[in-house]
Design an enzyme around this catalytic site. Structure first.
Site, PDB file in Angstrom:
ATOM      1  N   HIS A   5      43.007  22.792 -16.853  1.00  0.00           N
ATOM      2  CA  HIS A   5      43.662  22.827 -18.112  1.00  0.00           C
ATOM      3  C   HIS A   5      43.642  24.051 -18.932  1.00  0.00           C
ATOM      4  CE1 HIS A   5      40.040  21.032 -19.356  1.00  0.00           C
ATOM      5  NE2 HIS A   5      40.371  21.604 -20.502  1.00  0.00           N
ATOM      6  N   HIS A  47      42.047  31.016 -20.606  1.00  0.00           N
ATOM      7  CA  HIS A  47      41.473  30.929 -19.192  1.00  0.00           C
ATOM      8  C   HIS A  47      41.410  29.514 -18.568  1.00  0.00           C
ATOM      9  CE1 HIS A  47      37.777  29.738 -21.211  1.00  0.00           C
ATOM     10  NE2 HIS A  47      37.361  29.420 -20.319  1.00  0.00           N
TER      11      HIS A  47
END
Length: 192
Positions: free
Chosen positions: A40, A124
């Site tokens: 995620h 990220h």
């Protein structure tokens, strides 16, 4: 409850990243890899929160997401934090249109008002965590060779308040609240 705010991804993108993880697992390195289903984009880590605060935290997320329309982002490239000399986190990068940064700033502002400190944000997706003192030439070489590779493009249509439960087999993530982003035409959407 251990909570964080995140953007979740489609099964198709998670499948692509599962293939990358499988390849990286074959390399000699002491890395604790993230299960593909847990991948995620974290917008804000809240930490341990009393269950009684979930309602106000959810309301803050709804306010933060208000006015943010769906947008596209690209999952692209690989790297490590904090750097190649002493890598601790293996990641894939995120290239996004402006709404990601606006949403993240609004999330930060809303939660700052509830007493959660601001933190730096570098978009990220964490793939794994290296054990301290780990040095792996083959892993480093492979990650550097993938620096320009695109893993896919996604349309972001919702943001979620997630609970992280720590188990002996690792963290298990569960959405507590998912807030859909309003369609540009103002079409209604259903909250989960």
């Amino acid at each position: 409850m251990r909570l964080f705010v995140a953007i979740n991804f489609s099964p198709a993108l998670k499948n692509v990243l599962a293939g990358l993880l499988e390849e990286l697992r074959q390399l000699p390195a002491a890395v604790k890899w993230v299960p593909p289903e847990n991948i995620h984009l974290t917008l804000k880590f809240l930490g341990e929160v009393a269950p009684a605060r979930v309602e106000e935290i959810g309301a803050a997320l709804r306010r933060a997401a208000a006015g943010i329309n769906p947008w596209h982002l690209e999952v692209k490239g690989t790297g490590v934090f904090p750097g190649w000399r002493s890598p601790r986190v293996v990641w894939v990068g995120v290239e996004s249109e402006k709404p990601l940064y606006v949403l993240q700033q609004q999330v930060t502002r809303e939660y700052l008002e509830l007493g959660f400190p601001a933190a730096s944000f570098t978009p990220h997706l964490t793939l794994g965590r290296l054990r301290p003192g780990t040095a792996s030439g083959p892993l480093q070489d492979r990650l550097k060779s993938l620096a320009g590779v695109s893993w896919g493009r996604e349309k972001v249509t919702a943001v979620s308040l997630m609970e992280s439960s720590l188990t002996p087999r690792g963290a298990v993530y569960r959405p507590v609240l998912t807030v859909p982003l309003p369609a540009p035409d103002g079409a209604p959407s259903n909250e989960q």
